[in-house]
Design a protein around this motif. Structure first.
Motif, PDB file in Angstrom:
ATOM      1  N   GLN A   8      14.527 -10.747  42.093  1.00 53.58           N
ATOM      2  CA  GLN A   8      13.534 -10.142  41.212  1.00 53.58           C
ATOM      3  C   GLN A   8      12.345 -11.071  41.015  1.00 53.58           C
ATOM      4  N   HIS A   9      12.604 -12.357  40.690  1.00 58.54           N
ATOM      5  CA  HIS A   9      11.487 -13.295  40.556  1.00 58.54           C
ATOM      6  C   HIS A   9      11.933 -14.724  40.816  1.00 58.54           C
ATOM      7  N   ALA A  30      -1.609 -10.228  46.730  1.00 61.40           N
ATOM      8  CA  ALA A  30      -0.718 -10.099  45.577  1.00 61.40           C
ATOM      9  C   ALA A  30      -1.499  -9.554  44.386  1.00 61.40           C
ATOM     10  N   THR A  33       0.850  -8.599  37.444  1.00 56.79           N
ATOM     11  CA  THR A  33       1.314  -7.470  36.640  1.00 56.79           C
ATOM     12  C   THR A  33       1.543  -7.868  35.184  1.00 56.79           C
ATOM     13  N   PHE A  45       3.419 -12.799  36.076  1.00 54.45           N
ATOM     14  CA  PHE A  45       4.183 -12.189  37.164  1.00 54.45           C
ATOM     15  C   PHE A  45       3.168 -11.896  38.257  1.00 54.45           C
ATOM     16  N   GLU A  47       3.055 -10.208  41.739  1.00 53.60           N
ATOM     17  CA  GLU A  47       3.824  -9.348  42.633  1.00 53.60           C
ATOM     18  C   GLU A  47       3.354  -9.580  44.068  1.00 53.60           C
ATOM     19  N   HIS A  51       9.414  -5.634  45.762  1.00 51.32           N
ATOM     20  CA  HIS A  51      10.537  -6.047  44.914  1.00 51.32           C
ATOM     21  C   HIS A  51      10.536  -7.550  44.647  1.00 51.32           C
ATOM     22  N   THR A  52       9.416  -8.225  44.919  1.00 51.22           N
ATOM     23  CA  THR A  52       9.394  -9.687  44.821  1.00 51.22           C
ATOM     24  C   THR A  52       8.254 -10.143  43.931  1.00 51.22           C
ATOM     25  N   VAL A  53       8.615 -10.918  42.914  1.00 50.01           N
ATOM     26  CA  VAL A  53       7.641 -11.411  41.943  1.00 50.01           C
ATOM     27  C   VAL A  53       7.752 -12.930  41.853  1.00 50.01           C
ATOM     28  N   HIS A  55       6.946 -15.991  39.347  1.00 51.34           N
ATOM     29  CA  HIS A  55       6.813 -16.100  37.893  1.00 51.34           C
ATOM     30  C   HIS A  55       6.453 -17.545  37.526  1.00 51.34           C
TER      31      HIS A  55
END
Length: 151
Positions: A8-9, A30, A33, A45, A47, A51-53, A55
């Motif tokens: 996720q991150h 990118a 968000t 975040f 992005e 599905h990849t963030v 952080h």
């Protein structure tokens, strides 16, 4: 039953959030968000895929570590971003080289191609393209990796 989809991150420290954001926007298209400032820190975040963030945190008084050789970078050595296609891999390589964030050397590891890049804080990471139809088990031992030329 499949339990996970993706990561996720990934969280890390940056010395300059605006510079880091601009880099990932320019090179990887990118988008930010979330962008929050609270309790003496800023975190976002970014992005970089569906599905990849990323952080990152910018924390007053905390600097990213100096660049280190592979396997000496700490708990998280590096991450690899997955190119959407061979064409995208080539375009990202071109952008990284144009940005001065990498030398563009491509390594053929058997089931995938890879090149490295450094973010503005000196974090060393990779972009990979997984060759379609080549089983992951075809990943060659490091001694068999080959540097290849691509356009």
């Amino acid at each position: 039953m499949k339990l996970l989809n993706d990561i996720q991150h990934l969280t890390f420290i940056t010395a300059d959030m605006d510079r880091l954001i601009a880099f990932y926007e320019r090179v990887f298209e990118a988008r930010v968000t979330v962008d929050l400032e609270e309790d003496g820190l800023r975190h976002t975040f970014i992005e970089v895929g569906p599905h990849t963030v990323l952080h990152p945190f910018q924390v007053t008084g905390v600097e990213p570590p100096d660049p280190q050789p592979m396997f000496q970078r700490g708990r998280l050595d590096h991450f690899a971003l997955n190119a959407a296609s061979e064409e995208a891999f080539r375009e990202l390589r071109r952008r990284v080289v144009t940005e001065g964030a990498g030398n563009g050397v491509v390594t053929d590891m058997g089931s995938l191609l890879s090149f490295g890049f450094a973010d503005p804080d000196g974090g060393c990471h990779e972009v990979v393209w997984v060759k379609p139809g080549v089983p992951a088990g075809a990943l060659l031992k490091r001694a068999d990796w080959a540097m290849v030329e691509i356009d």
